[in-house]
Motif scaffolding. Structure first.
Motif, PDB file in Angstrom:
ATOM      1  N   GLU A   1       1.765   5.529  12.296  1.00  0.00           N
ATOM      2  CA  GLU A   1       0.633   4.899  12.976  1.00  0.00           C
ATOM      3  C   GLU A   1      -0.292   4.216  11.975  1.00  0.00           C
ATOM      4  N   ASP A   2      -0.505   4.852  10.826  1.00  0.00           N
ATOM      5  CA  ASP A   2      -1.342   4.253   9.794  1.00  0.00           C
ATOM      6  C   ASP A   2      -0.730   2.949   9.284  1.00  0.00           C
ATOM      7  N   SER A   3       0.575   2.939   9.079  1.00  0.00           N
ATOM      8  CA  SER A   3       1.214   1.722   8.567  1.00  0.00           C
ATOM      9  C   SER A   3       1.155   0.599   9.598  1.00  0.00           C
ATOM     10  N   LEU A   4       1.262   0.929  10.877  1.00  0.00           N
ATOM     11  CA  LEU A   4       1.144  -0.085  11.918  1.00  0.00           C
ATOM     12  C   LEU A   4      -0.265  -0.681  11.939  1.00  0.00           C
ATOM     13  N   ALA A   5      -1.271   0.180  11.805  1.00  0.00           N
ATOM     14  CA  ALA A   5      -2.654  -0.307  11.759  1.00  0.00           C
ATOM     15  C   ALA A   5      -2.873  -1.186  10.532  1.00  0.00           C
ATOM     16  N   TRP A   6      -2.324  -0.771   9.387  1.00  0.00           N
ATOM     17  CA  TRP A   6      -2.443  -1.574   8.167  1.00  0.00           C
ATOM     18  C   TRP A   6      -1.798  -2.941   8.364  1.00  0.00           C
ATOM     19  N   ALA A   7      -0.590  -2.952   8.941  1.00  0.00           N
ATOM     20  CA  ALA A   7       0.139  -4.209   9.123  1.00  0.00           C
ATOM     21  C   ALA A   7      -0.621  -5.151  10.054  1.00  0.00           C
ATOM     22  N   ARG A   8      -1.169  -4.613  11.142  1.00  0.00           N
ATOM     23  CA  ARG A   8      -1.964  -5.450  12.051  1.00  0.00           C
ATOM     24  C   ARG A   8      -3.164  -6.041  11.323  1.00  0.00           C
TER      25      ARG A   8
ATOM     26  N   ARG B   1       0.848  -1.194   0.000  1.00  0.00           N
ATOM     27  CA  ARG B   1       0.000   0.000   0.000  1.00  0.00           C
ATOM     28  C   ARG B   1       0.881   1.241   0.000  1.00  0.00           C
ATOM     29  N   THR B   2       0.482   2.254  -0.752  1.00  0.00           N
ATOM     30  CA  THR B   2       1.127   3.566  -0.731  1.00  0.00           C
ATOM     31  C   THR B   2       0.071   4.581  -0.323  1.00  0.00           C
ATOM     32  N   VAL B   3       0.451   5.470   0.581  1.00  0.00           N
ATOM     33  CA  VAL B   3      -0.493   6.461   1.096  1.00  0.00           C
ATOM     34  C   VAL B   3       0.122   7.855   1.018  1.00  0.00           C
TER      35      VAL B   3
ATOM     36  N   SER C   1       7.215  -4.086   6.505  1.00  0.00           N
ATOM     37  CA  SER C   1       8.153  -2.981   6.523  1.00  0.00           C
ATOM     38  C   SER C   1       7.458  -1.777   5.899  1.00  0.00           C
ATOM     39  N   ALA C   2       8.069  -0.617   6.036  1.00  0.00           N
ATOM     40  CA  ALA C   2       7.481   0.605   5.486  1.00  0.00           C
ATOM     41  C   ALA C   2       8.571   1.649   5.339  1.00  0.00           C
TER      42      ALA C   2
ATOM     43  N   MET D   1       4.117   0.628   2.278  1.00  0.00           N
ATOM     44  CA  MET D   1       4.195  -0.477   3.223  1.00  0.00           C
ATOM     45  C   MET D   1       3.989  -1.785   2.476  1.00  0.00           C
ATOM     46  N   TYR D   2       4.626  -2.833   2.980  1.00  0.00           N
ATOM     47  CA  TYR D   2       4.711  -4.075   2.210  1.00  0.00           C
ATOM     48  C   TYR D   2       5.303  -5.163   3.090  1.00  0.00           C
ATOM     49  N   ALA D   3       5.266  -6.395   2.611  1.00  0.00           N
ATOM     50  CA  ALA D   3       5.960  -7.481   3.302  1.00  0.00           C
ATOM     51  C   ALA D   3       7.461  -7.242   3.161  1.00  0.00           C
ATOM     52  N   ASN D   4       8.181  -7.377   4.261  1.00  0.00           N
ATOM     53  CA  ASN D   4       9.622  -7.141   4.241  1.00  0.00           C
ATOM     54  C   ASN D   4      10.342  -8.124   3.327  1.00  0.00           C
TER      55      ASN D   4
END
Length: 162
Positions: A100-107, A50-52, A80-81, A67-70
Motif C-alpha cells: 500500500e505504501d508503494s502504491l501511494a508513493w507511485a501515485r 525509494r527503499t523502505v 515497479s516494486a 520502488m522505482y521506475a520499471n
C-alpha cells in the motif's frame, strides 16, 4: 505497522531478511548465493526510487521494500516494486502495508501504473495480496522460474493502473 524510509543504519536488519528469502530460492529470481555487497547495491535504490522498512510495535524491522521506475526513458511512467517480509513475521500485515505504501508513493510520484515483472505463481500469498489490491495477471511466462521443490513453475506479470 510503521512504514518509513530506510536509513543506512537499517541495513544490518534488512540484510538477514533478504539473505534468508533469497537463499530459500522459492520467491525471488535472484542468485541463491547473492552476497551482502551485491544485495545492498541492488536493494538500496537511489532517488528518485525509494527503499523502505516495515517496523513493528517493538521497533523491529520486519520487512522491506524498494520502488522505482520499471524502465527508463519512454517506459519511465510505469512503477515497479519488490517486497520482502521476515518469514517469522509473515501473515501479520507487513506485506500489505509495504505494498500500500508503494502504491501511494507511485501515485504521488506521478506514475500511471505499477507492474511486477516476475511474481512466482506458487507464491500464492503474494499473488492473493496483489490481486486484493487491484493487480491482475497480464500473462505468465511458462516454466520461467526454477522452484526448489516444485521444479519449473510460471512467472506472472502483474499490473495495476494508478
Amino acid at each position: 505497522m510503521l512504514i518509513r524510509t530506510a536509513a543506512a543504519a537499517d541495513w544490518p536488519a534488512i540484510w538477514p531478511i533478504i539473505h534468508q528469502i533469497v537463499a530459500a530460492g522459492a520467491t525471488f529470481p535472484y542468485a541463491l548465493d547473492l552476497n551482502e555487497e551485491e544485495a545492498r547495491g541492488m536493494w538500496l535504490v537511489p532517488a528518485p526510487g525509494r527503499t523502505v522498512v516495515a517496523v513493528d510495535a517493538t521497533g523491529a524491522v520486519v520487512g522491506t521494500a524498494n520502488m522505482y521506475a520499471n524502465r527508463a526513458g519512454n517506459g519511465s511512467h510505469i512503477a515497479s516494486a519488490s517486497y520482502m517480509v521476515d518469514p517469522a513475521h509473515q501473515g501479520r500485515g507487513a506485506g500489505r502495508a509495504l505494498c500500500e505504501d508503494s502504491l501511494a508513493w507511485a501515485r504521488a510520484a506521478g506514475f500511471s501504473a505499477m507492474v511486477f515483472n516476475a511474481v512466482v505463481e506458487t507464491n500464492v500469498h503474494a499473488v492473493r495480496l496483489y490481486e486484493s489490491l487491484g493487480f491482475t495477471v497480464l500473462g505468465t511466462v511458462p516454466r520461467g522460474f526454477r522452484h526448489p521443490e516444485n521444479g519449473y513453475v510460471g512467472l506472472h506479470i502483474m499490473h495495476r493502473p494508478l
